[in-house]
Design a protein around this motif. Structure first.
Motif, mmCIF file in Angstrom:
data_model
loop_
_atom_site.group_PDB
_atom_site.id
_atom_site.type_symbol
_atom_site.label_atom_id
_atom_site.label_comp_id
_atom_site.label_asym_id
_atom_site.label_seq_id
_atom_site.Cartn_x
_atom_site.Cartn_y
_atom_site.Cartn_z
ATOM 1 N N LEU A 137 -5.901 2.634 -16.924
ATOM 2 C CA LEU A 137 -4.312 3.019 -17.264
ATOM 3 C C LEU A 137 -3.944 1.136 -16.540
ATOM 4 N N ILE A 138 -2.814 0.901 -17.525
ATOM 5 C CA ILE A 138 -2.853 -0.485 -16.498
ATOM 6 C C ILE A 138 -1.305 -0.439 -15.882
ATOM 7 N N ASN A 139 -1.647 0.084 -14.804
ATOM 8 C CA ASN A 139 -0.090 0.002 -13.893
ATOM 9 C C ASN A 139 0.636 -0.488 -13.075
ATOM 10 N N PHE A 140 1.645 -1.124 -14.189
ATOM 11 C CA PHE A 140 2.406 -2.700 -14.666
ATOM 12 C C PHE A 140 3.198 -2.323 -13.266
ATOM 13 N N ALA A 141 3.665 -0.980 -12.529
ATOM 14 C CA ALA A 141 4.697 -0.192 -11.437
ATOM 15 C C ALA A 141 4.041 -1.044 -9.824
ATOM 16 N N HIS A 142 2.302 -2.116 -10.242
ATOM 17 C CA HIS A 142 1.731 -1.700 -8.788
ATOM 18 C C HIS A 142 2.366 -2.760 -7.985
ATOM 19 N N GLY A 143 2.966 -3.690 -8.594
ATOM 20 C CA GLY A 143 3.797 -5.308 -7.936
ATOM 21 C C GLY A 143 4.794 -4.642 -7.273
ATOM 22 N N GLU A 144 4.964 -3.513 -7.472
ATOM 23 C CA GLU A 144 6.231 -3.005 -7.057
ATOM 24 C C GLU A 144 6.214 -2.330 -6.219
ATOM 25 N N VAL A 145 5.148 -1.027 -6.014
ATOM 26 C CA VAL A 145 4.787 -0.799 -4.866
ATOM 27 C C VAL A 145 4.537 -1.690 -3.864
ATOM 28 N N LEU A 146 3.792 -2.857 -3.828
ATOM 29 C CA LEU A 146 3.229 -3.779 -3.327
ATOM 30 C C LEU A 146 4.723 -4.715 -2.442
ATOM 31 N N MET A 147 6.316 -4.867 -2.881
ATOM 32 C CA MET A 147 7.467 -5.122 -3.069
ATOM 33 C C MET A 147 7.855 -4.124 -1.711
ATOM 34 N N VAL A 148 7.784 -2.615 -1.986
ATOM 35 C CA VAL A 148 8.291 -1.452 -1.724
ATOM 36 C C VAL A 148 7.686 -1.564 0.022
ATOM 37 N N ALA A 193 6.341 -3.838 1.424
ATOM 38 C CA ALA A 193 6.632 -5.178 1.766
ATOM 39 C C ALA A 193 8.047 -5.138 2.325
ATOM 40 N N LEU A 194 9.078 -4.524 1.802
ATOM 41 C CA LEU A 194 10.863 -4.521 2.620
ATOM 42 C C LEU A 194 10.600 -3.206 3.300
ATOM 43 N N THR A 195 9.900 -2.675 3.325
ATOM 44 C CA THR A 195 9.764 -1.185 4.321
ATOM 45 C C THR A 195 9.325 -1.566 6.364
ATOM 46 N N LEU A 231 1.325 0.608 9.193
ATOM 47 C CA LEU A 231 0.923 2.237 9.054
ATOM 48 C C LEU A 231 1.987 2.468 8.796
ATOM 49 N N ILE A 232 3.841 2.349 8.752
ATOM 50 C CA ILE A 232 4.598 2.934 7.767
ATOM 51 C C ILE A 232 4.999 2.813 6.457
ATOM 52 N N ALA A 233 3.950 1.494 6.298
ATOM 53 C CA ALA A 233 4.576 0.986 5.384
ATOM 54 C C ALA A 233 3.953 1.507 4.157
ATOM 55 N N CYS A 234 2.296 1.606 4.423
ATOM 56 C CA CYS A 234 1.007 1.750 3.600
ATOM 57 C C CYS A 234 1.648 3.369 3.323
ATOM 58 N N VAL A 272 -1.917 1.839 -1.263
ATOM 59 C CA VAL A 272 -2.585 1.266 1.182
ATOM 60 C C VAL A 272 -2.743 -0.493 0.555
ATOM 61 N N LEU A 273 -3.694 -0.554 -0.464
ATOM 62 C CA LEU A 273 -3.812 -1.991 -0.292
ATOM 63 C C LEU A 273 -3.082 -2.609 -1.105
ATOM 64 N N ALA A 274 -2.313 -2.340 -1.890
ATOM 65 C CA ALA A 274 -1.236 -3.581 -2.456
ATOM 66 C C ALA A 274 0.528 -3.194 -1.327
ATOM 67 N N ALA A 275 0.713 -1.635 -0.568
ATOM 68 C CA ALA A 275 1.087 -2.417 0.786
ATOM 69 C C ALA A 275 1.222 -3.281 2.017
ATOM 70 N N ILE A 276 -0.169 -3.242 1.828
ATOM 71 C CA ILE A 276 -0.632 -4.095 3.507
ATOM 72 C C ILE A 276 -1.007 -5.935 2.359
ATOM 73 N N ALA A 277 -0.926 -5.637 1.268
ATOM 74 C CA ALA A 277 -0.915 -6.932 0.618
ATOM 75 C C ALA A 277 0.460 -7.772 0.714
ATOM 76 N N GLY A 278 1.040 -7.010 0.662
ATOM 77 C CA GLY A 278 2.474 -7.237 0.495
ATOM 78 C C GLY A 278 3.509 -7.538 1.645
ATOM 79 N N ILE A 279 1.960 -7.324 3.061
ATOM 80 C CA ILE A 279 2.954 -7.706 4.081
ATOM 81 C C ILE A 279 1.740 -8.567 4.245
ATOM 82 N N MET A 280 0.800 -8.979 4.094
ATOM 83 C CA MET A 280 0.599 -10.288 4.533
ATOM 84 C C MET A 280 1.140 -10.943 3.456
ATOM 85 N N TYR A 281 1.254 -11.021 2.172
ATOM 86 C CA TYR A 281 1.957 -12.484 1.270
ATOM 87 C C TYR A 281 3.312 -12.550 2.287
ATOM 88 N N ALA A 282 3.659 -11.040 2.403
ATOM 89 C CA ALA A 282 5.135 -11.881 3.169
ATOM 90 C C ALA A 282 5.671 -12.280 4.412
#
Length: 309
Positions: free
Chosen positions: A34-45, A47-49, A75-78, A207-217
């Motif tokens: 399955l290609i989880n196209f919502a994965h980028g939005e998990v990254l966004m959530v 970062a914003l969290t 930790l909270i964002a993950c 968890v990996l997406a959240a870490i990437a989102g924080i680093m991206y931001a």
């Protein structure tokens, strides 16, 4: 040469963020295709969290060091991202697991749009300045500079890849992942719980997406409700580039995509005689992707997906 070295550093940092996101894509695809196209939005959530948590903690703990605030916010964002991805898998994907491939794909796209809309309602659509919590003094290296955040991004990517390789190859959960990827029904007969394995995979990817989102931001100094779309798309491209379903391939694809994009943005004006600017750098990455997939459809390191998680 100093410009080339700077672009290489920028490319490695950008590619490392793509690689972290691509690891989540490729783990999910390796198990349930399955290609989880919502994965980028998990990254966004994620970062914003973290942005919200940082604001709260800076008010509640005005004397706390920046690294501690960043760690607690991460930790909270993950945790939030993991819970979100767990719910997405249970509500949106699990009921469609035995449906035609098109159904979960459309559901994933719909979930992506839904998460963007909810984030816009919760955090408002305006761009938010992301605080710089680590020392901003850059380190000079051969005429180029690299910041402490960029060094952290490179280090976290190396650690994440090593942890994922160890998890998949040397742990009980990793063996269950490989068994589920090979044949879920036979794995269930051998005592593996495929539903639990799939949920765990979604949680790890989140968890990996959240870490990437924080680093991206942190790297770009801004966060917004649409920030996950383009990195998510490029990370998916990186996963396909390296070989979807292959952990090392996801990292190799991410790094190469980042290097191509960064070096292309630095020299695209020279290559085109000033007709195109750095904002057209994306064409290099996708031209190379088309060439690679034409010559090797399975990707650079791609092989039979069922052989791994």
């Amino acid at each position: 040469m100093d410009i080339l070295l700077q672009q290489i550093i920028n490319g490695l940092v950008l590619g490392s963020m793509y690689a972290l996101i691509a690891l989540g894509y490729t783990m999910v695809y390796g198990i349930i295709q399955l290609i989880n196209f919502a994965h980028g939005e998990v990254l966004m959530v994620g970062a914003l969290t973290s942005w919200s948590c940082i604001g709260w903690m800076q008010q509640a703990m005005p004397g706390a060091p920046g690294w501690l605030i960043l760690l607690l916010a991460t930790l909270i964002a993950c945790t939030v991202a993991a819970a979100l991805n767990f719910v997405i898998e249970k509500v949106a994907y699990r009921p469609l697991r035995n449906s035609p491939r098109l159904a979960p794909l459309i559901t994933a796209i719909g979930m992506s749009i839904l998460l963007q809309t909810l984030a816009m309602i919760i955090w408002k659509p305006n761009y938010k300045p992301y605080p710089m919590l680590l020392p901003a003094q850059p380190v000079e290296f051969g005429g180029a500079v690299i910041t402490s955040m960029q060094i952290l991004i490179l280090g976290v990517t190396v650690v994440a890849l090593a942890a994922m390789v160890y998890l998949v190859n040397y742990t009980r959960l990793g063996r269950a992942m490989r068994a589920t990827a090979e044949n879920p029904r036979v794995a269930a007969l051998m005592g593996v719980k495929p539903d639990m394995v799939i949920s765990a995979t979604f949680i790890i990817g989140a968890v990996l997406a959240a870490i990437a989102g924080i680093m991206y931001a942190s790297n770009y100094g801004t966060a917004q409700h649409t920030m996950g779309f383009l990195p998510g798309l490029k990370a998916f491209t990186a996963a396909v580039f390296g070989g979807i379903g292959n952990l090392a391939g996801a990292v190799v694809g991410g790094i190469l995509l980042g290097l191509i994009e960064a070096i292309g943005s630095g020299y695209i004006g020279t290559f085109t005689g000033g007709i195109l600017g750095s904002n057209y750098a994306d064409i290099f990455a996708f031209i190379v992707l088309i060439i690679i997939l034409t010559l090797r459809p399975s990707g650079l390191l791609g092989e039979r997906v069922a052989d791994r998680a």
